[in-house]
Design a protein around this motif. Sequence first.
Motif, PDB file in Angstrom:
ATOM      1  N   LEU A   1      53.259  51.039  45.419  1.00  0.00           N
ATOM      2  CA  LEU A   1      52.208  50.249  44.792  1.00  0.00           C
ATOM      3  C   LEU A   1      50.971  51.111  44.651  1.00  0.00           C
ATOM      4  CD1 LEU A   1      52.597  46.956  46.848  1.00  0.00           C
ATOM      5  CD2 LEU A   1      53.419  47.407  44.534  1.00  0.00           C
ATOM      6  N   LYS A   2      50.279  50.932  43.545  1.00  0.00           N
ATOM      7  CA  LYS A   2      49.002  51.626  43.428  1.00  0.00           C
ATOM      8  C   LYS A   2      47.922  50.658  43.008  1.00  0.00           C
ATOM      9  CE  LYS A   2      49.972  53.675  38.901  1.00  0.00           C
ATOM     10  NZ  LYS A   2      50.032  54.960  38.182  1.00  0.00           N
ATOM     11  N   TYR A   3      46.699  51.078  43.285  1.00  0.00           N
ATOM     12  CA  TYR A   3      45.558  50.221  43.021  1.00  0.00           C
ATOM     13  C   TYR A   3      45.017  50.428  41.609  1.00  0.00           C
ATOM     14  CZ  TYR A   3      45.283  49.139  47.987  1.00  0.00           C
ATOM     15  OH  TYR A   3      45.554  48.692  49.247  1.00  0.00           O
ATOM     16  N   CYS A   4      44.538  49.341  41.028  1.00  0.00           N
ATOM     17  CA  CYS A   4      43.806  49.412  39.770  1.00  0.00           C
ATOM     18  C   CYS A   4      42.571  50.285  40.002  1.00  0.00           C
ATOM     19  CB  CYS A   4      43.384  48.009  39.329  1.00  0.00           C
ATOM     20  SG  CYS A   4      42.271  47.997  37.901  1.00  0.00           S
ATOM     21  N   GLN A   5      42.265  51.153  39.031  1.00  0.00           N
ATOM     22  CA  GLN A   5      41.119  52.051  39.170  1.00  0.00           C
ATOM     23  C   GLN A   5      39.823  51.451  38.629  1.00  0.00           C
ATOM     24  OE1 GLN A   5      41.329  55.120  40.912  1.00  0.00           O
ATOM     25  NE2 GLN A   5      43.147  53.937  41.469  1.00  0.00           N
ATOM     26  N   GLY A   6      39.870  50.211  38.179  1.00  0.00           N
ATOM     27  CA  GLY A   6      38.657  49.548  37.689  1.00  0.00           C
ATOM     28  C   GLY A   6      37.647  49.405  38.821  1.00  0.00           C
ATOM     29  N   PRO A   7      36.415  49.895  38.624  1.00  0.00           N
ATOM     30  CA  PRO A   7      35.426  49.866  39.708  1.00  0.00           C
ATOM     31  C   PRO A   7      35.007  48.454  40.108  1.00  0.00           C
ATOM     32  CG  PRO A   7      34.404  50.617  37.661  1.00  0.00           C
ATOM     33  CD  PRO A   7      35.883  50.543  37.412  1.00  0.00           C
ATOM     34  N   ASP A   8      35.206  47.471  39.227  1.00  0.00           N
ATOM     35  CA  ASP A   8      34.795  46.097  39.505  1.00  0.00           C
ATOM     36  C   ASP A   8      35.974  45.130  39.612  1.00  0.00           C
ATOM     37  OD1 ASP A   8      32.122  46.930  39.391  1.00  0.00           O
ATOM     38  OD2 ASP A   8      32.083  46.645  37.210  1.00  0.00           O
ATOM     39  N   CYS A   9      37.192  45.661  39.702  1.00  0.00           N
ATOM     40  CA  CYS A   9      38.392  44.818  39.722  1.00  0.00           C
ATOM     41  C   CYS A   9      38.273  43.712  40.777  1.00  0.00           C
ATOM     42  CB  CYS A   9      39.620  45.691  40.004  1.00  0.00           C
ATOM     43  SG  CYS A   9      41.192  44.846  39.744  1.00  0.00           S
ATOM     44  N   HIS A  10      37.778  44.048  41.956  1.00  0.00           N
ATOM     45  CA  HIS A  10      37.688  43.097  43.066  1.00  0.00           C
ATOM     46  C   HIS A  10      36.650  42.001  42.849  1.00  0.00           C
ATOM     47  CE1 HIS A  10      34.513  45.993  43.618  1.00  0.00           C
ATOM     48  NE2 HIS A  10      33.920  45.176  44.468  1.00  0.00           N
ATOM     49  N   THR A  11      35.789  42.166  41.814  1.00  0.00           N
ATOM     50  CA  THR A  11      34.734  41.172  41.592  1.00  0.00           C
ATOM     51  C   THR A  11      35.183  40.056  40.667  1.00  0.00           C
ATOM     52  OG1 THR A  11      33.730  42.300  39.695  1.00  0.00           O
ATOM     53  CG2 THR A  11      32.970  42.962  41.897  1.00  0.00           C
ATOM     54  N   TYR A  12      36.356  40.210  40.051  1.00  0.00           N
ATOM     55  CA  TYR A  12      36.865  39.151  39.179  1.00  0.00           C
ATOM     56  C   TYR A  12      37.673  38.182  40.034  1.00  0.00           C
ATOM     57  CZ  TYR A  12      35.317  42.555  35.810  1.00  0.00           C
ATOM     58  OH  TYR A  12      34.545  43.439  35.119  1.00  0.00           O
ATOM     59  N   THR A  13      37.203  36.959  40.108  1.00  0.00           N
ATOM     60  CA  THR A  13      37.694  36.018  41.114  1.00  0.00           C
ATOM     61  C   THR A  13      38.890  35.219  40.607  1.00  0.00           C
ATOM     62  OG1 THR A  13      35.999  34.456  40.398  1.00  0.00           O
ATOM     63  CG2 THR A  13      35.470  35.850  42.281  1.00  0.00           C
ATOM     64  N   THR A  14      39.995  35.922  40.413  1.00  0.00           N
ATOM     65  CA  THR A  14      41.246  35.243  40.051  1.00  0.00           C
ATOM     66  C   THR A  14      42.058  34.984  41.312  1.00  0.00           C
ATOM     67  OG1 THR A  14      42.351  37.367  39.698  1.00  0.00           O
ATOM     68  CG2 THR A  14      41.322  36.328  37.775  1.00  0.00           C
ATOM     69  N   GLN A  15      42.921  33.980  41.256  1.00  0.00           N
ATOM     70  CA  GLN A  15      43.721  33.618  42.430  1.00  0.00           C
ATOM     71  C   GLN A  15      44.579  34.775  42.940  1.00  0.00           C
ATOM     72  OE1 GLN A  15      43.822  30.987  44.606  1.00  0.00           O
ATOM     73  NE2 GLN A  15      41.903  30.602  43.514  1.00  0.00           N
ATOM     74  N   ASP A  16      45.119  35.583  42.006  1.00  0.00           N
ATOM     75  CA  ASP A  16      46.006  36.668  42.450  1.00  0.00           C
ATOM     76  C   ASP A  16      45.258  37.770  43.186  1.00  0.00           C
ATOM     77  OD1 ASP A  16      45.040  37.431  39.697  1.00  0.00           O
ATOM     78  OD2 ASP A  16      46.147  39.252  40.209  1.00  0.00           O
ATOM     79  N   ARG A  17      43.920  37.799  43.056  1.00  0.00           N
ATOM     80  CA  ARG A  17      43.142  38.807  43.784  1.00  0.00           C
ATOM     81  C   ARG A  17      42.703  38.301  45.171  1.00  0.00           C
ATOM     82  NH1 ARG A  17      41.239  39.758  38.279  1.00  0.00           N
ATOM     83  NH2 ARG A  17      41.230  41.974  37.746  1.00  0.00           N
ATOM     84  N   LEU A  18      42.858  37.005  45.401  1.00  0.00           N
ATOM     85  CA  LEU A  18      42.425  36.424  46.674  1.00  0.00           C
ATOM     86  C   LEU A  18      43.521  36.654  47.711  1.00  0.00           C
ATOM     87  CD1 LEU A  18      40.178  34.783  48.029  1.00  0.00           C
ATOM     88  CD2 LEU A  18      41.338  32.703  47.241  1.00  0.00           C
ATOM     89  N   LYS A  19      43.207  37.468  48.732  1.00  0.00           N
ATOM     90  CA  LYS A  19      44.212  37.875  49.717  1.00  0.00           C
ATOM     91  C   LYS A  19      43.690  37.639  51.130  1.00  0.00           C
ATOM     92  CE  LYS A  19      46.769  40.222  46.592  1.00  0.00           C
ATOM     93  NZ  LYS A  19      48.098  39.938  46.202  1.00  0.00           N
ATOM     94  N   GLY A  20      44.628  37.650  52.063  1.00  0.00           N
ATOM     95  CA  GLY A  20      44.256  37.498  53.471  1.00  0.00           C
ATOM     96  C   GLY A  20      44.405  36.060  53.925  1.00  0.00           C
ATOM     97  N   THR A  21      44.089  35.846  55.180  1.00  0.00           N
ATOM     98  CA  THR A  21      44.204  34.514  55.755  1.00  0.00           C
ATOM     99  C   THR A  21      42.823  34.009  56.160  1.00  0.00           C
ATOM    100  OG1 THR A  21      44.656  35.571  57.889  1.00  0.00           O
ATOM    101  CG2 THR A  21      46.556  34.807  56.635  1.00  0.00           C
TER     102      THR A  21
END
Length: 124
Positions: A3-23
């Motif tokens: 698996l590799k990470y998206c290189q978009g510098p702001d990828c983590h700031t887009y609040t889609t359900q698939d980006r929400l991780k953890g417990t």
Amino acid sequence: MSLKYCQGPDCHTYTTQDRLKGTKPNKTYQTRRRSRMYYGQGNFCDQRCMYDWFETFGERAINHFGRTTDAKHLREHNAWVKDYDWRVNADDSHRYYSLNKITREQRPLTEAQYNDTSYTLNER
Ligand SMILES: [Zn+2]
């Protein structure tokens, strides 16, 4: 499968359900991670992330790899492109050809020549 990470510098700031991780209570929006991405030579999860990268790093990247400082010219000797007519032959196959975008001359190509990315009529 790595698996590799998206290189978009702001990828983590887009609040889609698939980006929400953890417990709970430690859930965070995280950079997308995929086995395969389809934008920017497989480095970005979508066009927005690709353009975000360019907004952040594009100027430096162009300066690093070489800025175009003179007009390039399309002339007869380097104006050949490959094209084909869809299923025009009697056997339903495509008709492949090279087209000169300056002179409009067409020259036939075999399918193998069409698919060979190193084959060209252009002079280097
Ligand atoms: Zn992304």
